[in-house]
Design an enzyme around this catalytic site. Structure first.
Site, PDB file in Angstrom:
ATOM      1  N   HIS A 124      -4.025  -5.043   0.193  1.00  0.00           N
ATOM      2  CA  HIS A 124      -3.530  -5.543   1.486  1.00  0.00           C
ATOM      3  C   HIS A 124      -3.567  -7.070   1.527  1.00  0.00           C
ATOM      4  CE1 HIS A 124      -3.003  -1.879   3.916  1.00  0.00           C
ATOM      5  NE2 HIS A 124      -3.830  -1.374   3.030  1.00  0.00           N
ATOM      6  N   CYS A 172       0.821  -1.219   0.000  1.00  0.00           N
ATOM      7  CA  CYS A 172       0.000   0.000   0.000  1.00  0.00           C
ATOM      8  C   CYS A 172       0.856   1.271   0.000  1.00  0.00           C
ATOM      9  CB  CYS A 172      -1.021  -0.036   1.125  1.00  0.00           C
ATOM     10  SG  CYS A 172      -2.502   0.889   0.670  1.00  0.00           S
ATOM     11  N   GLU A 210      -2.440  -8.983   3.689  1.00  0.00           N
ATOM     12  CA  GLU A 210      -2.687  -9.473   5.060  1.00  0.00           C
ATOM     13  C   GLU A 210      -4.169  -9.337   5.416  1.00  0.00           C
ATOM     14  OE1 GLU A 210      -1.867  -6.508   4.340  1.00  0.00           O
ATOM     15  OE2 GLU A 210      -2.956  -5.189   5.692  1.00  0.00           O
TER      16      GLU A 210
HETATM   17  N1  LIG Z   1      -3.310   1.683   3.404  1.00  0.00           N
HETATM   18  C1  LIG Z   1      -2.363   2.508   3.048  1.00  0.00           C
HETATM   19  O1  LIG Z   1      -1.159   2.243   3.207  1.00  0.00           O
HETATM   20  C2  LIG Z   1      -2.793   3.838   2.492  1.00  0.00           C
HETATM   21  C3  LIG Z   1      -1.721   4.550   1.716  1.00  0.00           C
HETATM   22  C4  LIG Z   1      -1.999   6.016   1.500  1.00  0.00           C
HETATM   23  N2  LIG Z   1      -2.080   6.710   2.750  1.00  0.00           N
HETATM   24  C5  LIG Z   1      -3.252   6.217   0.689  1.00  0.00           C
HETATM   25  O2  LIG Z   1      -4.274   6.595   1.222  1.00  0.00           O
HETATM   26  O3  LIG Z   1      -3.244   5.982  -0.489  1.00  0.00           O
END
Ligand SMILES: NC(=O)CC[C@H](N)C(=O)O
Length: 356
Positions: free
Chosen positions: A326, A241, A328
């Site tokens: 994600h 992410c 996980e």
């Molecule tokens: N879940 C995250 O790592 C979000 C990454 C980043 N803050 C976004 O909103 O795109």
């Protein structure tokens, strides 16, 4: 007691105050389409400074357990719901959602037409909003940095196994289940803050590096990009992410703010190398500009099926890859868990030695 949700565009919703009744806050208003997993969602540090609207109409019906937190406390600024369950059924439940919010000193608002609210966000994009105890005649939404970059300073390791794969995880606001997933695949994890230098990470003798998820605009982490460039030329590296976005920025690609982001647990992602589609858990408001990857050493490996945005990257010739979603989960489907296996395999193949 009434609570007022005022949007940057002037729209106002009136509902019932839940959670911390007196607190008033401002934040970025987002929505998630997850039908379950409200506890994991609320404690995910990537939601820092955000007001989460749940599109699912009934939230809280299986209570709060001691095992689901993704960080020590609620990370989101506030929560917006159509209905909050007051009667809770689950054998692991230790308190209601309302009690959990109160304990975390986080305000909420219930009785909101979340369908109408979500349509507004989808049309106008995520925007700032405030939750107040009195109606706001005119709200002021000061321009501010997306989040305060407060990250944990603790460095911790898991107990030594006989032959552990040692992952150094750079913590931009990591979810507990990323650390747990690495441990489940047999890795020994050391967590460091993004203040860490390349030398201090190398001194830990990692077999691989994990760049974690985290809140805010990836461009705010410019200071850490040179460290990533060094790390990716020495160690197997996996970005998740925010970590994916930072890998892209470190290699010269660009990121941008999406209109309303991806927050939910049924986002279809196509692997461009295998043509396979996986259903994924997502929570991001920024994305890697897919066209900007062309001029970098990276290759796009996956796209989101609905809007064709970039969901995966790799560095051909190096054991370096990342995903926007994600693996996980927590909450979400476990189809992508095997990416941790892939990362462990890369560490074994590479032997943790310099590969550049
Ligand atoms: N879940 C995250 O790592 C979000 C990454 C980043 N803050 C976004 O909103 O795109």
């Amino acid at each position: 007691m009434k609570k007022y949700l005022t949007l940057e565009n002037g729209d106002q919703f009136v509902g019932t105050a839940v959670g911390d009744l007196s607190k008033e806050i401002k934040g970025e208003l987002v929505f998630t389409t997850s039908m379950v997993g409200y506890q994991e969602t609320l404690t995910d540090p990537s939601y820092t400074n955000q007001i989460i609207t749940f599109t699912y109409p009934l939230i809280g019906n299986y209570g709060i357990s001691l095992h689901a937190n993704q960080s020590p406390a609620v990370a989101a600024s506030a929560v917006v719901m159509q209905e909050i369950a007051t009667t809770v059924f689950h054998y692991q439940s230790v308190m209601t959602l309302d009690e959990f919010l109160k304990k975390s000193e986080v305000p909420g608002i219930a009785g909101i037409d979340t369908r109408q609210l979500t349509k507004i966000i989808r049309k106008h994009g995520t925007m700032k909003a405030s939750l107040t105890n009195q109606p706001l005649a005119q709200s002021s939404f000061a321009k501010s940095k997306s989040v305060d970059m407060v990250v944990k300073s603790a460095t911790f390791t898991t107990p030594q196994d006989q032959h552990p794969d040692h992952v150094v995880l750079v913590d931009f606001g990591v979810k507990t289940n990323i650390v747990e997933s690495l441990k489940n695949f047999g890795a020994n994890v050391t967590v460091v803050t993004p203040e860490a230098s390349f030398d201090s990470i190398a001194a830990l003798h990692p077999d691989g590096i994990l760049l974690s998820n985290g809140p805010g605009d990836p461009e705010d982490w410019a200071d850490f990009l040179p460290v990533i460039r060094e790390l990716q030329s020495h160690y197997p590296l996996f970005g998740i992410c925010l970590g994916h976005q930072l890998l892209a920025l470190a290699n010269g690609a660009r990121t941008y703010k999406m209109v309303f982001g991806h927050r939910g647990i049924n986002h279809p992602v196509k692997n461009l190398l295998t043509n396979e589609v996986v259903i994924t858990s997502q929570n991001h408001g920024y994305a890697v500009d897919i066209d900007s990857v062309t001029d970098t050493p990276l290759e796009v490996t996956a796209i989101e099926i609905n809007d064709k945005t970039c969901e995966g990257l790799r560095y051909p010739g190096r054991p370096v890859f990342s995903v926007q979603y994600h693996p996980e989960a927590a909450p979400g489907p476990h189809e992508a868990t095997r990416l941790f296996n892939q990362f462990i395999d890369l560490m074994h193949t590479n032997g943790g030695v310099k590969h550049a």
